[in-house]
Design an enzyme around this catalytic site. Structure first.
Site, mmCIF file in Angstrom:
data_model
loop_
_atom_site.group_PDB
_atom_site.id
_atom_site.type_symbol
_atom_site.label_atom_id
_atom_site.label_comp_id
_atom_site.label_asym_id
_atom_site.label_seq_id
_atom_site.Cartn_x
_atom_site.Cartn_y
_atom_site.Cartn_z
ATOM 1 N N HIS A 194 22.584 -30.368 -7.412
ATOM 2 C CA HIS A 194 21.385 -30.395 -7.945
ATOM 3 C C HIS A 194 20.341 -30.232 -6.676
ATOM 4 O O HIS A 194 19.282 -29.761 -6.968
ATOM 5 C CB HIS A 194 20.607 -31.948 -8.431
ATOM 6 C CG HIS A 194 21.140 -32.909 -7.383
ATOM 7 N ND1 HIS A 194 20.401 -33.334 -6.433
ATOM 8 C CD2 HIS A 194 22.448 -33.637 -7.288
ATOM 9 C CE1 HIS A 194 20.694 -34.314 -5.993
ATOM 10 N NE2 HIS A 194 22.265 -34.568 -6.012
ATOM 11 N N ASP A 215 19.031 -26.604 -6.426
ATOM 12 C CA ASP A 215 17.777 -26.206 -7.376
ATOM 13 C C ASP A 215 16.415 -27.100 -7.083
ATOM 14 O O ASP A 215 15.372 -26.725 -7.807
ATOM 15 C CB ASP A 215 18.171 -26.706 -8.929
ATOM 16 C CG ASP A 215 19.419 -25.713 -9.288
ATOM 17 O OD1 ASP A 215 19.484 -24.593 -9.201
ATOM 18 O OD2 ASP A 215 20.444 -26.303 -9.833
ATOM 19 N N HIS A 216 16.704 -27.957 -6.270
ATOM 20 C CA HIS A 216 15.491 -28.889 -5.920
ATOM 21 C C HIS A 216 15.496 -29.026 -4.529
ATOM 22 O O HIS A 216 16.057 -30.000 -3.812
ATOM 23 C CB HIS A 216 15.947 -30.403 -6.683
ATOM 24 C CG HIS A 216 14.810 -31.311 -6.510
ATOM 25 N ND1 HIS A 216 14.371 -31.689 -5.272
ATOM 26 C CD2 HIS A 216 13.708 -31.555 -7.450
ATOM 27 C CE1 HIS A 216 13.137 -32.614 -5.560
ATOM 28 N NE2 HIS A 216 12.890 -32.448 -6.937
ATOM 29 N N PHE A 217 15.008 -28.039 -3.875
ATOM 30 C CA PHE A 217 14.451 -26.798 -4.272
ATOM 31 C C PHE A 217 14.923 -25.558 -3.716
ATOM 32 O O PHE A 217 15.419 -25.695 -2.539
ATOM 33 C CB PHE A 217 12.771 -26.623 -4.143
ATOM 34 C CG PHE A 217 12.037 -28.001 -4.569
ATOM 35 C CD1 PHE A 217 11.524 -27.864 -6.022
ATOM 36 C CD2 PHE A 217 11.639 -29.185 -3.984
ATOM 37 C CE1 PHE A 217 10.875 -28.724 -6.716
ATOM 38 C CE2 PHE A 217 10.937 -29.807 -4.505
ATOM 39 C CZ PHE A 217 10.743 -30.080 -5.863
ATOM 40 N N VAL A 257 15.682 -31.136 -1.025
ATOM 41 C CA VAL A 257 15.340 -32.585 -0.851
ATOM 42 C C VAL A 257 15.874 -33.327 -1.776
ATOM 43 O O VAL A 257 15.879 -32.819 -3.250
ATOM 44 C CB VAL A 257 13.902 -32.509 -0.603
ATOM 45 C CG1 VAL A 257 13.215 -31.870 0.536
ATOM 46 C CG2 VAL A 257 13.025 -32.066 -1.895
#
Lengths: 128, 165
Positions: free
Chosen positions: B30, B33-35, B40
């Site tokens: 994840h 994608d974040h970010f 973070v």
């Protein structure tokens, strides 16, 4: 013993913390659900905080009675029956049942839960 | 992926406080994608880590007799962020516990840097309650499932925690 104004001040702090509202929104007439946006879990949170802030014990269902609308003798055709109103008077002496009795629709029960009702409850509790 | 947002307890004082560590890794899907280009740790997952730390603290004091459910996050403030390579320490203190549930205050820090602080409220579901009888205990992370990470926990004085013995 705390005065009614002092009780209101602490109740206001409690509701500001529990509901994330501004203190000027917490008036005596404000309803917890419609005006202050309380949801079901907030009622438990409010009870926890009141117990702590006033150093009292509030037995489950004493401030916010549960299961009133699931009893068929108390509710019929979307209206609270005479027996239901009598039950509300008995279980919620701290609430303004007289105003509710003028238009005893089930959905109006939540309008009984006002800041004033909490202040009445705490005042009586501290006097006991 | 397993829904574990803490890696290990590093301190555990039954009914009082607990500290858990979460090591943020670039291997976590994840974070890409974040970010994109700026990984973070998502705040929502830090809340979950804080809730797992505090929820186990509450559950353990009742020997996991109740199913502990995250009910509400009355307060949460983020002050900074955590990036891959950071070890986040979640420090939970039990401020209230009763039959119906309990409340914890938790901070998240990386080194001396305060990342987040939150107040989290839990409610208990009774496993014997017929209304909830069909709930599979295994689906709930605040239960015996996570006891494995307590086994490597240490009490504040460095001895093994009682739960882990």
């Amino acid at each position: 013993m705390a005065s009614r104004d002092e009780i209101l001040e602490t109740v206001t702090e409690t509701l500001v913390d529990a509901l994330g509202v501004d203190d000027d929104e917490v008036t005596l007439e404000a309803t917890l659900v419609d005006d202050l946006g309380a949801e079901s879990i907030d009622f438990l949170d409010i009870v926890f905080r009141l117990e702590k802030n006033f150093n009292i014990k509030i037995p489950r269902g004493e401030l916010f009675p549960e299961g009133l609308t699931s009893d068929s003798s108390l509710v019929a055709d979307g209206q609270v029956t005479e027996e239901g109103i009598a039950t509300l008077r008995e279980k919620m002496p701290h609430a303004d049942i007289d105003s509710f009795a003028d238009d005893p629709k089930v959905e109006n029960i939540q309008s009984l839960f006002t800041v004033n009702m909490i202040v009445n409850f705490i005042e009586k509790k501290l006097a006991d | 992926m397993r829904w574990f947002w803490i890696d290990r307890f590093v301190e555990f004082e039954s009914g009082k406080c607990a500290k858990a560590v979460k090591n943020v890794s670039l291997a976590e899907e994840h974070l890409h994608d974040h970010f994109p280009g700026f990984a973070v740790m998502p705040g929502s997952l830090m809340i979950e880590g804080m809730a797992q730390t505090g929820g186990i603290l509450l559950g353990e004091m009742n020997q996991f007799e109740h199913i502990v459910i995250l009910a509400k996050v009355p307060k949460c403030t983020f002050h900074s962020w955590a990036v891959p390579g950071d070890s986040i320490i979640y420090d939970a203190k039990l401020v209230d516990s009763r039959d119906e549930g309990g409340t914890v205050e938790v901070t998240a820090t990386v080194g001396d840097r305060l990342i987040a602080e939150a107040e989290i409220m839990f409610v208990h579901l009774d496993q014997r309650d017929s209304q909830f009888g069909s709930i599979d205990q295994k689906n709930f992370v605040f239960s015996m499932n996570l006891l494995g990470i307590l086994e490597v926990g240490k009490a504040g004085d460095g001895s093994a925690s009682s739960t882990g013995e």
